[in-house]
Design an enzyme around this catalytic site. Structure first.
Site, PDB file in Angstrom:
ATOM      1  N   ASN A 198      48.342  53.477  43.676  1.00  0.00           N
ATOM      2  CA  ASN A 198      48.498  54.364  43.743  1.00  0.00           C
ATOM      3  C   ASN A 198      48.830  55.846  45.000  1.00  0.00           C
ATOM      4  OD1 ASN A 198      45.856  56.518  43.836  1.00  0.00           O
ATOM      5  ND2 ASN A 198      45.036  54.797  42.500  1.00  0.00           N
ATOM      6  N   ASP A 224      42.592  50.879  37.421  1.00  0.00           N
ATOM      7  CA  ASP A 224      41.847  50.689  36.348  1.00  0.00           C
ATOM      8  C   ASP A 224      42.197  48.903  36.250  1.00  0.00           C
ATOM      9  OD1 ASP A 224      40.674  52.747  35.797  1.00  0.00           O
ATOM     10  OD2 ASP A 224      42.390  53.641  34.914  1.00  0.00           O
ATOM     11  N   LYS A 254      53.744  34.272  48.489  1.00  0.00           N
ATOM     12  CA  LYS A 254      54.924  35.619  48.316  1.00  0.00           C
ATOM     13  C   LYS A 254      55.625  34.686  46.499  1.00  0.00           C
ATOM     14  CE  LYS A 254      58.950  38.406  49.766  1.00  0.00           C
ATOM     15  NZ  LYS A 254      60.369  38.473  49.683  1.00  0.00           N
ATOM     16  N   PRO A 264      36.181  46.346  37.549  1.00  0.00           N
ATOM     17  CA  PRO A 264      34.562  46.847  37.520  1.00  0.00           C
ATOM     18  C   PRO A 264      34.763  48.983  37.741  1.00  0.00           C
ATOM     19  CG  PRO A 264      34.925  46.281  39.469  1.00  0.00           C
ATOM     20  CD  PRO A 264      35.892  45.587  39.153  1.00  0.00           C
ATOM     21  N   ASP A 265      34.139  49.143  36.768  1.00  0.00           N
ATOM     22  CA  ASP A 265      34.576  51.257  36.855  1.00  0.00           C
ATOM     23  C   ASP A 265      32.551  51.185  37.743  1.00  0.00           C
ATOM     24  OD1 ASP A 265      33.604  54.016  36.121  1.00  0.00           O
ATOM     25  OD2 ASP A 265      34.888  53.382  34.570  1.00  0.00           O
TER      26      ASP A 265
HETATM   27  N1  CTP Z   1      35.659  54.962  38.940  1.00  0.00           N
HETATM   28  C1  CTP Z   1      35.514  54.325  39.492  1.00  0.00           C
HETATM   29  N2  CTP Z   1      35.527  52.942  39.290  1.00  0.00           N
HETATM   30  C2  CTP Z   1      36.879  52.943  38.575  1.00  0.00           C
HETATM   31  C3  CTP Z   1      37.853  53.735  37.710  1.00  0.00           C
HETATM   32  C4  CTP Z   1      37.035  55.272  38.117  1.00  0.00           C
HETATM   33  O1  CTP Z   1      34.343  54.751  40.190  1.00  0.00           O
HETATM   34  N3  CTP Z   1      37.059  51.497  38.324  1.00  0.00           N
HETATM   35  C5  CTP Z   1      35.294  56.633  39.443  1.00  0.00           C
HETATM   36  C6  CTP Z   1      36.645  57.818  40.255  1.00  0.00           C
HETATM   37  O2  CTP Z   1      36.338  57.411  41.107  1.00  0.00           O
HETATM   38  C7  CTP Z   1      36.174  59.084  39.050  1.00  0.00           C
HETATM   39  C8  CTP Z   1      35.943  58.862  38.016  1.00  0.00           C
HETATM   40  O3  CTP Z   1      35.876  57.672  37.761  1.00  0.00           O
HETATM   41  O4  CTP Z   1      35.205  59.580  39.860  1.00  0.00           O
HETATM   42  C9  CTP Z   1      37.072  58.825  37.107  1.00  0.00           C
HETATM   43  O5  CTP Z   1      38.326  58.073  37.349  1.00  0.00           O
HETATM   44  P1  CTP Z   1      39.673  58.046  36.333  1.00  0.00           P
HETATM   45  O6  CTP Z   1      40.257  57.387  37.004  1.00  0.00           O
HETATM   46  O7  CTP Z   1      40.104  59.531  36.010  1.00  0.00           O
HETATM   47  O8  CTP Z   1      38.837  57.241  34.682  1.00  0.00           O
HETATM   48  P2  CTP Z   1      39.118  56.465  34.305  1.00  0.00           P
HETATM   49  O9  CTP Z   1      38.195  55.721  34.168  1.00  0.00           O
HETATM   50  O10 CTP Z   1      40.686  55.673  35.110  1.00  0.00           O
HETATM   51  O11 CTP Z   1      39.699  56.859  32.868  1.00  0.00           O
HETATM   52  P3  CTP Z   1      40.828  57.089  32.720  1.00  0.00           P
HETATM   53  O12 CTP Z   1      42.044  56.192  33.099  1.00  0.00           O
HETATM   54  O13 CTP Z   1      41.235  56.970  31.187  1.00  0.00           O
HETATM   55  O14 CTP Z   1      41.814  58.034  32.987  1.00  0.00           O
END
Ligand code: CTP
Length: 415
Positions: free
Chosen positions: A225, A294, A304, A322-323
């Protein structure tokens, strides 16, 4: 504000506005870098008074340093321009800091002994040490640097309260390669600014994630991104300035590591998680600025992916990453208040509503919102701080200025 106006506003708010720095030069080829150092100090708003030893004047002229500092250079303790004939007293009492760059091996030895037979060492000895810090940027041949006498003298200076900025490593003017080069002027300025900064995060250990992630599709392609990492790097720098020990987990960006910050490079979201898991137990503050993908391709191809001529596009299956922030925020230490978690939200619209919802969803006490497309890659930003108390906007400013404000806000929220 247009870009020119913003640049002018940032210069007026330089990192050293109102600071008075005595810049001492001693004998060494690195004196040529001190001209640039002087220019950078002035550019940051400092008043710079240059003092040169006789040996320094062999390497660079007082004319150059006077032109860059816009003040006459001092070189003698017998300088009759001072009405009381005491430049060592007057200059040291007018200063907020004394910075010796380059500091030769001989001058380090002189300082360690408390010698006072020429203006610069006399001034260092005479300075009110509790109020005027002495910062040392050594520069010498690698053998001189490694010599036990130099190391002994350096230890003595540290024990006497001097701030030792360290040395760089690499090719030296003598043709040898190793430790002992003077730090680059920009590094010295960064260290000086950090030293003079308030310390709202003293004693804290801050873990920051920054930049994009890269999820491989095959060995040559991937999904990433537009995050530049600038905000996260600025926060790491600001946290270090504020007195914290800082670890920065960085996605693939080409930014310089802030001085004094430990950096761990990662590529994918899973690598980010691993690095965070390894560091987070030691942290007291976690700031997640990384723009983490995400989803990732369910299976990265080993080779490739080739066009087969049929016009068919390859099908890509995705799995969720993972979040990292949510996991950390749910950890025992975070829930017990031993780890303060700060999330970022990069949105493209409805910032406040999304930021408030994200704060609840991630379970963090502080969520910082910004408009992603407007800030990715830019040097300026606007931040929206959302916590239990409500909302606060930090108006448009440089990312470093915002990072400093954010760090102060975090400091004020820590138990
Ligand atoms: N974040 C994270 N791990 C992920 C996704 C997000 O640690 N897999 C953290 C980012 O570093 C940021 C916060 O969560 O501090 C929000 O990230 P963002 O991308 O804005 O949110 P998302 O959870 O991806 O929500 P959406 O895509 O619905 O906006």
């Amino acid at each position: 504000m247009d870009n020119c106006g913003q640049a002018a506003a940032d210069a007026a708010a330089g990192d050293l506005v109102g600071r008075r720095i005595v810049l001492g030069l001693t004998g060494g080829i690195a004196c040529y870098k001190s001209a640039e150092l002087c220019r950078l100090l002035v550019k940051q708003g400092a008043g710079v008074q240059v003092v040169m030893t006789e040996a320094a004047e062999r390497f660079i002229t007082p004319v150059t340093m006077q032109a860059l500092s816009n003040r006459p250079v001092y070189g003698s303790q017998w300088d009759a321009r001072e009405p009381n004939n005491m430049p060592h007293i007057n200059l040291s009492r007018e200063a907020d800091a004394v910075l010796i760059a380059p500091c030769s091996a001989d001058f380090i030895a002189r300082l360690a002994q408390g010698r006072a037979d020429e203006l610069l060492s006399l001034l260092c000895l005479a300075r009110p040490a509790a109020r005027v810090p002495l910062l040392i940027a050594p520069a010498m041949n690698r053998e001189m640097w490694l010599h036990p006498a130099t190391q002994r003298n350096m230890a003595q200076l540290a024990a006497d309260g001097a701030v030792l900025l360290g040395v760089g490593s690499g090719p030296q003017a003598c043709g040898e390669t190793g430790d002992g080069r003077m730090l680059e002027p920009a590094e010295i300025v960064e260290d000086l600014v950090a030293h003079l900064s308030p310390k709202p995060l003293a004693g804290q250990r801050v873990l920051v994630t920054a930049g994009p992630t890269f999820e491989a599709i095959d060995p040559v392609r991937g999904i990433t991104n537009l995050s530049s990492g600038k905000m996260g790097f600025a926060i790491a720098r600001a946290a270090r300035e504020a007195g914290a020990e800082v670890v920065l987990v960085a996605g693939p960006v080409s930014l310089a590591t802030p001085r004094g910050v430990q950096r761990v490079d990662i590529r994918s979201a899973r690598e980010l998680l691993l690095a965070v898991e390894q560091q987070v137990d030691a942290a007291t503050v976690f700031i997640a600025t990384a723009a983490v993908a995400d989803w990732r391709p369910a299976q990265a191809a080993g080779q490739k992916i080739k066009k087969d001529g049929s016009g068919q596009v390859p099908a890509l299956d995705f799995v969720e990453n993972p979040d990292v922030l949510a996991r950390v925020a749910q950890s025992e230490r975070a829930r017990a208040g031993a780890l303060y978690c700060v999330g970022f939200a990069a949105e493209s619209e409805s910032l406040l509503a999304h930021a408030q919802a994200k704060r609840r969803r991630k379970g963090v006490p502080l969520l910082v919102g910004n408009i992603g497309p407007a800030t990715f890659g830019q040097d300026h930003n606007v931040l929206l701080l959302v916590d239990e108390q409500g909302v606060r906007e930090l108006p448009r400013a440089s990312k470093l200025a915002l990072a400093r404000q954010l760090v102060a806000e975090i400091g004020a929220r820590l138990p």
